[in-house]
Write an enzyme that holds these catalytic residues in place. Structure first.
Site, mmCIF file in Angstrom:
data_model
loop_
_atom_site.group_PDB
_atom_site.id
_atom_site.type_symbol
_atom_site.label_atom_id
_atom_site.label_comp_id
_atom_site.label_asym_id
_atom_site.label_seq_id
_atom_site.Cartn_x
_atom_site.Cartn_y
_atom_site.Cartn_z
ATOM 1 N N ILE A 222 -76.399 78.878 55.870
ATOM 2 C CA ILE A 222 -77.076 79.835 55.002
ATOM 3 C C ILE A 222 -78.500 79.390 54.643
ATOM 4 C CG2 ILE A 222 -76.993 80.997 52.755
ATOM 5 C CD1 ILE A 222 -74.805 81.980 54.555
ATOM 6 N N CYS A 223 -78.688 78.118 54.392
ATOM 7 C CA CYS A 223 -80.011 77.632 53.979
ATOM 8 C C CYS A 223 -81.045 77.845 55.077
ATOM 9 C CB CYS A 223 -79.925 76.150 53.600
ATOM 10 S SG CYS A 223 -78.882 75.834 52.149
#
Length: 206
Positions: free
Chosen positions: A145-146
Site C-alpha cells: 500500500i505504501c
C-alpha cells in the site's frame, strides 16, 4: 507560508494501532513556523488510499506532500527514494483491509517503471540524525500500500505538471506495539513525532 499535506494510515495486518495514525492525531495540534499543515488518515486499501490522498491534494493545493506509513521491522525512520509501478503482495503477506491480494499488477498502465521522491530526503535524514534519532534513506518502498500511494501521488503530479514536492516516509513500529511483540524493533511515538517535525522544517527550509 508553505502548505504541507501529511498522511498516515489506519491499522492493518492484525495490529490494533498504526503509529502513523497516531502521528496524524498529534500533528493536528502542532504549530510549526513557516508551515501550514493539513493531515489525513488513509485506509489500507489498494487504490482507494491514493484516490483519497489525491482528492485532498486537489482540494488543499499543497506545496508539498509527506505521506507516512508503517514498516514494521525497520530500525530507523526511512524516507523513500523511489516508488515502483507494481502492486504485489507476496505469498504469506497480509492482504489489504478489504482482502485484496494483487500479484504482479501495474499500478498505472503506461506510466514509468519508477518515480523518484522530490522531497529533500538526504537533508531530512541528516537533520533527523543530528537530533539523535535513527534515520536512513531507503531504496525500496516495497510493493504494498505504501508504495502504491507514493507512486500514484508522484504520477498524478507528473501528469498534471504540478509544482508540488512529494514523497513517502516509513516509520518503525511504536513502543506500544512492541509491548505485544517484544522482538519487533520500535521507537517511541514522541521520538517519531520529533522526526516528523524536523522533516516538516526541512521542507520549509528547502
Amino acid at each position: 507560508m508553505v502548505k504541507i499535506l501529511i498522511s498516515g494510515f489506519e491499522p492493518f495486518g492484525g495490529d490494533a494501532v498504526n503509529p502513523t495514525g497516531e502521528l496524524m492525531e498529534a500533528l493536528a495540534h502542532e504549530v510549526i513556523e513557516g508551515a501550514e499543515l493539513k493531515t489525513v488518515l488513509l485506509p489500507v486499501h489498494f487504490d482507494e488510499c491514493a484516490d483519497l490522498l489525491i482528492a485532498e491534494m486537489e482540494s488543499y493545493q499543497p506545496d508539498a506532500v509527506i505521506a507516512c506509513g508503517l514498516a514494521k521491522g525497520r530500525t530507523a525512520i526511512t524516507p523513500e527514494r523511489i516508488a515502483v509501478n507494481v502492486k504485489d503482495v507476496p505469498p504469506g503477506s497480509f492482504a489489504d483491509n478489504q482482502g485484496q491480494h494483487p500479484v504482479d499488477e501495474l499500478i498505472v498502465e503506461g506510466s514509468p517503471d519508477g518515480l523518484f521522491s522530490t522531497l529533500p530526503i538526504r537533508a531530512m535524514v541528516s537533520n533527523i540524525g543530528a537530533a539523535g534519532i535513527p534515520a536512513a534513506v531507503s531504496n525500496t518502498a516495497g510493493t504494498y500500500i505504501c508504495n502504491n500511494t507514493m507512486y500514484r501521488v508522484l504520477d498524478h503530479i507528473r501528469l498534471k505538471q504540478l509544482p508540488i514536492r512529494a514523497g513517502f516516509v516509513h516509520f518503525p513500529a511504536s513502543t506500544e506495539m512492541a509491548v505485544l511483540q517484544p522482538s519487533v524493533s520500535s521507537l517511541p511515538i514522541p521520538m517519531m513525532l520529533d522526526a516528523l517535525r524536523i522533516m516538516i522544517r526541512t521542507v520549509v527550509a528547502e
